[in-house]
Scaffold this active site. Structure first.
Site, PDB file in Angstrom:
ATOM      1  N   GLU A 132       0.772  -1.125   0.333  1.00 60.61           N
ATOM      2  CA  GLU A 132       0.112  -0.358   0.111  1.00 60.61           C
ATOM      3  C   GLU A 132       1.037   1.537  -0.285  1.00 60.61           C
ATOM      4  OE1 GLU A 132      -3.855  -1.680   1.916  1.00 60.61           O
ATOM      5  OE2 GLU A 132      -2.775  -1.481   3.546  1.00 60.61           O
ATOM      6  N   CYS A 145       3.358   8.623   1.965  1.00 63.44           N
ATOM      7  CA  CYS A 145       4.225   7.503   2.569  1.00 63.44           C
ATOM      8  C   CYS A 145       4.283   6.201   1.698  1.00 63.44           C
ATOM      9  CB  CYS A 145       3.198   6.923   3.582  1.00 63.44           C
ATOM     10  SG  CYS A 145       3.902   6.045   4.749  1.00 63.44           S
ATOM     11  N   CYS A 152       7.410  -7.339   6.701  1.00 62.63           N
ATOM     12  CA  CYS A 152       8.658  -6.622   6.534  1.00 62.63           C
ATOM     13  C   CYS A 152       9.330  -8.353   7.859  1.00 62.63           C
ATOM     14  CB  CYS A 152       8.447  -5.745   8.419  1.00 62.63           C
ATOM     15  SG  CYS A 152       9.887  -5.322   8.982  1.00 62.63           S
ATOM     16  N   CYS A 156       8.185  -6.156  14.762  1.00 59.27           N
ATOM     17  CA  CYS A 156       7.683  -5.724  16.228  1.00 59.27           C
ATOM     18  C   CYS A 156       6.370  -5.944  16.678  1.00 59.27           C
ATOM     19  CB  CYS A 156       7.970  -3.902  15.887  1.00 59.27           C
ATOM     20  SG  CYS A 156       9.760  -3.373  14.931  1.00 59.27           S
ATOM     21  N   CYS A 159       3.341  -4.418  15.580  1.00 59.65           N
ATOM     22  CA  CYS A 159       3.161  -3.408  13.944  1.00 59.65           C
ATOM     23  C   CYS A 159       2.548  -4.904  13.561  1.00 59.65           C
ATOM     24  CB  CYS A 159       4.258  -3.041  13.810  1.00 59.65           C
ATOM     25  SG  CYS A 159       4.541  -2.889  11.444  1.00 59.65           S
ATOM     26  N   CYS A 402      -0.518   4.843  10.686  1.00 59.72           N
ATOM     27  CA  CYS A 402       0.930   3.735  10.628  1.00 59.72           C
ATOM     28  C   CYS A 402       0.539   2.404  11.018  1.00 59.72           C
ATOM     29  CB  CYS A 402       1.202   4.765  11.939  1.00 59.72           C
ATOM     30  SG  CYS A 402       1.949   5.924  11.427  1.00 59.72           S
TER      31      CYS A 402
HETATM   32  N1  SAH Z   1      10.298  -0.190   9.069  1.00 57.39           N
HETATM   33  C1  SAH Z   1      10.200   1.172   9.600  1.00 57.39           C
HETATM   34  C2  SAH Z   1       9.198   1.602   9.092  1.00 57.39           C
HETATM   35  C3  SAH Z   1       7.865   1.526   8.585  1.00 57.39           C
HETATM   36  S1  SAH Z   1       6.778   1.496  10.039  1.00 57.39           S
HETATM   37  C4  SAH Z   1      10.380   1.478  11.059  1.00 57.39           C
HETATM   38  O1  SAH Z   1       9.880   0.489  11.741  1.00 57.39           O
HETATM   39  O2  SAH Z   1      10.535   2.309  11.922  1.00 57.39           O
HETATM   40  C5  SAH Z   1       6.566   2.897  10.610  1.00 57.39           C
HETATM   41  C6  SAH Z   1       6.139   3.922  11.828  1.00 57.39           C
HETATM   42  O3  SAH Z   1       5.148   3.270  11.999  1.00 57.39           O
HETATM   43  C7  SAH Z   1       7.538   3.389  12.932  1.00 57.39           C
HETATM   44  O4  SAH Z   1       7.588   4.193  13.638  1.00 57.39           O
HETATM   45  C8  SAH Z   1       6.315   2.124  13.218  1.00 57.39           C
HETATM   46  O5  SAH Z   1       6.964   1.744  14.538  1.00 57.39           O
HETATM   47  C9  SAH Z   1       5.269   2.925  13.711  1.00 57.39           C
HETATM   48  N2  SAH Z   1       3.624   1.662  13.850  1.00 57.39           N
HETATM   49  C10 SAH Z   1       3.906   0.828  13.118  1.00 57.39           C
HETATM   50  N3  SAH Z   1       2.755   0.190  14.236  1.00 57.39           N
HETATM   51  C11 SAH Z   1       2.126   0.459  14.286  1.00 57.39           C
HETATM   52  C12 SAH Z   1       0.957   0.544  15.276  1.00 57.39           C
HETATM   53  N4  SAH Z   1       0.191   0.041  15.143  1.00 57.39           N
HETATM   54  N5  SAH Z   1       0.114   2.478  15.516  1.00 57.39           N
HETATM   55  C13 SAH Z   1       0.875   3.349  15.617  1.00 57.39           C
HETATM   56  N6  SAH Z   1       2.415   2.936  14.863  1.00 57.39           N
HETATM   57  C14 SAH Z   1       2.773   2.038  14.681  1.00 57.39           C
HETATM   58 FE1  SF4 Z   2       8.965  -3.555  10.121  1.00 55.19          FE
HETATM   59 FE2  SF4 Z   2       6.670  -2.996  11.174  1.00 55.19          FE
HETATM   60 FE3  SF4 Z   2       8.564  -2.571  12.671  1.00 55.19          FE
HETATM   61 FE4  SF4 Z   2       9.076  -1.026  11.217  1.00 55.19          FE
HETATM   62  S1  SF4 Z   2       7.571  -1.611  12.744  1.00 55.19           S
HETATM   63  S2  SF4 Z   2      10.253  -3.009  11.430  1.00 55.19           S
HETATM   64  S3  SF4 Z   2       7.438  -2.350   9.773  1.00 55.19           S
HETATM   65  S4  SF4 Z   2       7.453  -4.651  11.843  1.00 55.19           S
END
Ligand code: SAH
Ligand code: SF4
Length: 427
Positions: A132, A145, A152, A156, A159, A402
């Site tokens: 997306e 974005c 990924c 995390c 996420c 996000c």
């Molecule tokens: N992988 C990279 C970039 C993509 S994620 C990273 O982790 O930085 C973009 C941002 O969204 C990151 O700061 C991530 O930690 C945040 N993010 C991921 N899942 C989220 C959620 N459920 N609610 C709010 N922010 C989230």
């Molecule tokens: Fe990957 Fe989501 Fe962690 Fe960013 S926040 S590194 S997209 S798992």
């Protein structure tokens, strides 16, 4: 949560939310010819050599094609009226100017737009992938974005993208292609410059004003914050961003391009040296034990090493600061002691702190912090001298916020998507 939605409610709600049903996967046909989008000038010259363009002409032809592609947004060779008919035909026989295929488009009530893109699988016969791309209009800018990977690998725990099994790196063309298709869809090729639209078939005798990108554009800023960890797809992301920033093309300044990383320490220095864009770091915790849990990559690159890499990032100043992202998770990382520790930790680094309200998704064990807690946290950080905007969740009704960018090639059904939307709207 309310009771599950009945099917009829789903279609009605879908229509109300501007959801566009996807074309079925089975109908997907991968492109037969390669696209020139995302090739460097040297690679373009090679492509021209492969169809017999004489060496002496290549440089000039590369310049022309570059201009048509990245200033005018040409979608077909026939638009390239300054290129000879023979060459256009030869190019058309072997190549395309295709961007990733858009299979669904949604527009949020707040103007946020999301495109679901379908990309070929990595190997022949493999099912296609989906990612997306989201456009967020604001008063003084329009931010796109962009995704760097399908899924990924980093998992995390808060996420949604990290729960997806299917992972592949996007190519430079697929990354640049996201910017191209956003401009296509938004009608954002030179429309404010006074130049005629490229689809009118005239010869570009006048050079475009100062590069053709920048502030007056609808897409004025790029954030590598979609799906994936950009620093785990370094070369393609670098090559793509250098094209996006190229002054003779899309020309979005490197100061308006931000790459977000969860902390791939060795590649932070490389990003500084080889890309030179702005950096955002997904910190989310001030102690290694908690960060190990939230961002498992922390076990490999702990906080101290990460911050050391940040300190060394080239070109930092008060005007060029690193953004530290901090997702607000209720009773997990949101105490005022955490806020104070955060300020202490970042001492000496030109920094901005972005507090991101957690966006819930089905099955998550986290909740978003209470609003007054987010405000107190923000105040503590602000009083210590940091701007700490709380990032307003945008496009929640279309799941564009996000961490909610999760490919529908996984299992998200329409029902789950709507349930998710309802959750996001009511919290
Ligand atoms: N992988 C990279 C970039 C993509 S994620 C990273 O982790 O930085 C973009 C941002 O969204 C990151 O700061 C991530 O930690 C945040 N993010 C991921 N899942 C989220 C959620 N459920 N609610 C709010 N922010 C989230
Ligand atoms: Fe990957 Fe989501 Fe962690 Fe960013 S926040 S590194 S997209 S798992």
């Amino acid at each position: 949560m309310t009771a599950p939605l009945a099917t009829t409610d789903i279609s009605a709600a879908a229509a109300a939310a501007g959801l566009v049903e996807k074309t079925p996967l089975e109908r997907y046909v991968p492109p037969a010819k390669p696209s020139l989008v995302g090739l460097s000038r040297a690679e373009l010259a090679e492509a021209l050599a492969s169809i017999g363009v004489p060496t002496a002409q290549r440089k000039m032809r590369v310049q022309q094609i570059w201009h048509w592609l990245y200033v005018r947004g040409a979608e077909s060779f026939s638009a390239m009226t300054s290129v000879s008919k023979e060459l256009r035909a030869a190019l058309d026989a072997r190549f395309t100017l295709a961007r990733p295929e858009v299979v669904a488009e949604q527009t949020s009530v707040d103007g946020t737009r999301k495109w679901l893109l379908r990309l070929p699988g990595e190997h022949a016969g493999e099912r296609p992938h989906e990612v997306e791309c989201v456009y967020i209009p604001e008063a003084d800018r329009g931010t796109l974005c962009v995704s760097s990977q399908v899924g990924c690998t980093l998992a995390c725990s808060f996420c949604h993208t990290g729960t997806q099994r299917l992972v592949r790196n996007l190519t430079a063309g697929e990354i640049v292609g996201q910017v191209m298709l956003a401009r296509d869809r938004l009608g954002d090729w030179h429309r404010k410059s006074g130049l005629p639209d490229l689809r009118a078939s005239e010869t570009p005798t006048t050079p475009p004003p100062a590069g053709g990108g920048g502030g007056e554009r609808l897409v004025s800023n790029i954030v590598m914050m979609g799906m994936g960890e950009p620093l785990y797809n370094f070369e393609a992301v670098r090559d793509a961003l250098l094209i996006v920033a190229d002054g003779e093309g899309i020309a979005i300044s490197k100061r308006r391009i931000t790459l977000s990383t969860s902390g791939v320490v060795p590649n932070i220095a490389r990003a500084g040296a080889e890309i030179g864009c702005m950096l955002a770091v997904s910190l989310h915790a001030v102690r290694d034990d908690l960060r190990n849990e939230l961002v498992p990559l922390n076990r490999k690159y702990p906080i101290a090493e990460l911050l050391e890499a940040c300190r060394r990032y080239p070109g930092l100043s008060n005007a060029r600061r690193i953004t530290f992202e901090y997702v607000m998770l209720k009773d997990v990382n949101d105490s005022l002691a955490d806020a104070k520790a955060l300020v202490k930790l970042l001492k000496g680094i030109p920094a901005k702190i972005n507090l991101i309200p957690f966006n819930p998704w089905p099955g998550t064990r986290y909740e978003c912090s209470d609003w007054d807690r987010i405000e107190q946290f923000s105040e503590t950080v602000f009083n210590a001298g940091y701007a700490s905007p709380v990032r307003t969740p945008r496009g929640r009704d279309i799941l564009a916020a996000c961490g909610q960018l999760k490919s529908a090639s996984e299992k998200l059904t329409a029902r789950e998507r709507l349930a998710l939307r309802a959750m996001a709207m009511t919290d």
